[in-house]
Design a protein around this motif. Structure first.
Motif, PDB file in Angstrom:
ATOM      1  N   LEU A   4      -1.276  -6.395  -4.057  1.00 35.62           N
ATOM      2  CA  LEU A   4      -0.125  -7.074  -3.469  1.00 35.62           C
ATOM      3  C   LEU A   4       0.130  -8.345  -4.261  1.00 35.62           C
ATOM      4  O   LEU A   4      -0.783  -9.151  -4.455  1.00 35.62           O
ATOM      5  N   ALA A  24       4.048  -4.207  -3.686  1.00 38.52           N
ATOM      6  CA  ALA A  24       2.836  -3.453  -3.378  1.00 38.52           C
ATOM      7  C   ALA A  24       2.679  -2.286  -4.343  1.00 38.52           C
ATOM      8  O   ALA A  24       3.657  -1.639  -4.709  1.00 38.52           O
ATOM      9  N   TYR A  27      -0.768   2.344  -3.242  1.00 34.88           N
ATOM     10  CA  TYR A  27      -0.870   2.984  -1.939  1.00 34.88           C
ATOM     11  C   TYR A  27      -0.852   4.508  -2.091  1.00 34.88           C
ATOM     12  O   TYR A  27      -0.038   5.044  -2.813  1.00 34.88           O
ATOM     13  N   ASN A  32       1.921   3.015   6.481  1.00 31.69           N
ATOM     14  CA  ASN A  32       1.249   1.726   6.359  1.00 31.69           C
ATOM     15  C   ASN A  32       2.147   0.613   6.884  1.00 31.69           C
ATOM     16  O   ASN A  32       3.345   0.808   7.074  1.00 31.69           O
ATOM     17  N   CYS A  33       1.534  -0.504   7.116  1.00 33.64           N
ATOM     18  CA  CYS A  33       2.250  -1.670   7.618  1.00 33.64           C
ATOM     19  C   CYS A  33       1.942  -2.858   6.715  1.00 33.64           C
ATOM     20  O   CYS A  33       0.822  -2.987   6.206  1.00 33.64           O
ATOM     21  N   LEU A  34       2.929  -3.684   6.557  1.00 39.10           N
ATOM     22  CA  LEU A  34       2.740  -4.905   5.785  1.00 39.10           C
ATOM     23  C   LEU A  34       3.083  -6.101   6.640  1.00 39.10           C
ATOM     24  O   LEU A  34       3.963  -6.022   7.505  1.00 39.10           O
ATOM     25  N   SER A  50       5.591  -8.758  10.728  1.00 38.99           N
ATOM     26  CA  SER A  50       5.013  -7.498  10.273  1.00 38.99           C
ATOM     27  C   SER A  50       6.054  -6.390  10.339  1.00 38.99           C
ATOM     28  O   SER A  50       6.964  -6.436  11.182  1.00 38.99           O
ATOM     29  N   GLN A  72      12.183  -4.328   4.108  1.00 36.11           N
ATOM     30  CA  GLN A  72      11.467  -3.586   3.075  1.00 36.11           C
ATOM     31  C   GLN A  72      12.441  -2.800   2.222  1.00 36.11           C
ATOM     32  O   GLN A  72      13.495  -2.378   2.669  1.00 36.11           O
ATOM     33  N   CYS A  96       0.814 -12.113   1.795  1.00 38.89           N
ATOM     34  CA  CYS A  96       1.213 -10.760   2.147  1.00 38.89           C
ATOM     35  C   CYS A  96      -0.057  -9.949   2.364  1.00 38.89           C
ATOM     36  O   CYS A  96      -1.049 -10.129   1.641  1.00 38.89           O
ATOM     37  N   ALA A  98      -1.634  -5.889   3.865  1.00 35.01           N
ATOM     38  CA  ALA A  98      -1.289  -4.505   4.150  1.00 35.01           C
ATOM     39  C   ALA A  98      -2.424  -3.804   4.889  1.00 35.01           C
ATOM     40  O   ALA A  98      -3.599  -4.162   4.737  1.00 35.01           O
ATOM     41  N   TYR A 111      -5.983  -6.242   8.844  1.00 38.73           N
ATOM     42  CA  TYR A 111      -5.395  -5.996   7.528  1.00 38.73           C
ATOM     43  C   TYR A 111      -6.499  -5.962   6.467  1.00 38.73           C
ATOM     44  O   TYR A 111      -7.309  -6.878   6.377  1.00 38.73           O
TER      45      TYR A 111
END
Length: 124
Positions: A4, A24, A27, A32-34, A50, A72, A96, A98, A111
């Protein structure tokens, strides 16, 4: 390996705006979540916003609701944090982060991956 990279920090006067970016890479999962977090000197790291890529669900800390917007760009694997009406208390290093999953959360312990951070300074 997930990487990241944040950018977009800087110095602004109160009432100004900044947009942070988080690029990012690495992956292997589409679920997924950031999140964006911040830490001021002498304070604990706190969650700011988030977003989860699968559902596009978002979640904000009360202190930034109505001023910050997380978004995003899946094509660019980039998450943004648009910060408007900045206040001196927003001054911090912004990170940041993830995590795998689909649940939006601002709990930093959930995270797994973190960027290096970018400094935001708001003067009065």
């Amino acid at each position: 390996q997930v990487q990241l990279v944040e950018s977009g920090g800087g110095s602004v006067q109160a009432g100004g705006s900044l947009r942070l970016s988080c690029a990012a890479s690495g992956y292997t999962s589409s679920r997924n979540c950031l999140g964006w977090f911040r830490q001021a000197p002498g304070k604990e790291r706190e969650g700011v916003a988030s977003i989860c890529t699968g559902s596009s669900r978002t979640y904000y800390a009360d202190s930034v609701k109505g001023r910050f917007t997380i978004s995003q760009d899946n094509a660019k694997n980039t998450v943004y944090l648009q910060m408007n009406n900045l206040k001196p208390e927003d001054t911090a290093t912004y990170y940041c982060a993830a995590r795998n999953g689909v649940v939006v959360t601002l709990d930093p312990s959930l995270y797994a991956y973190w960027g290096q951070g970018t400094q935001v300074t708001v003067s009065s």
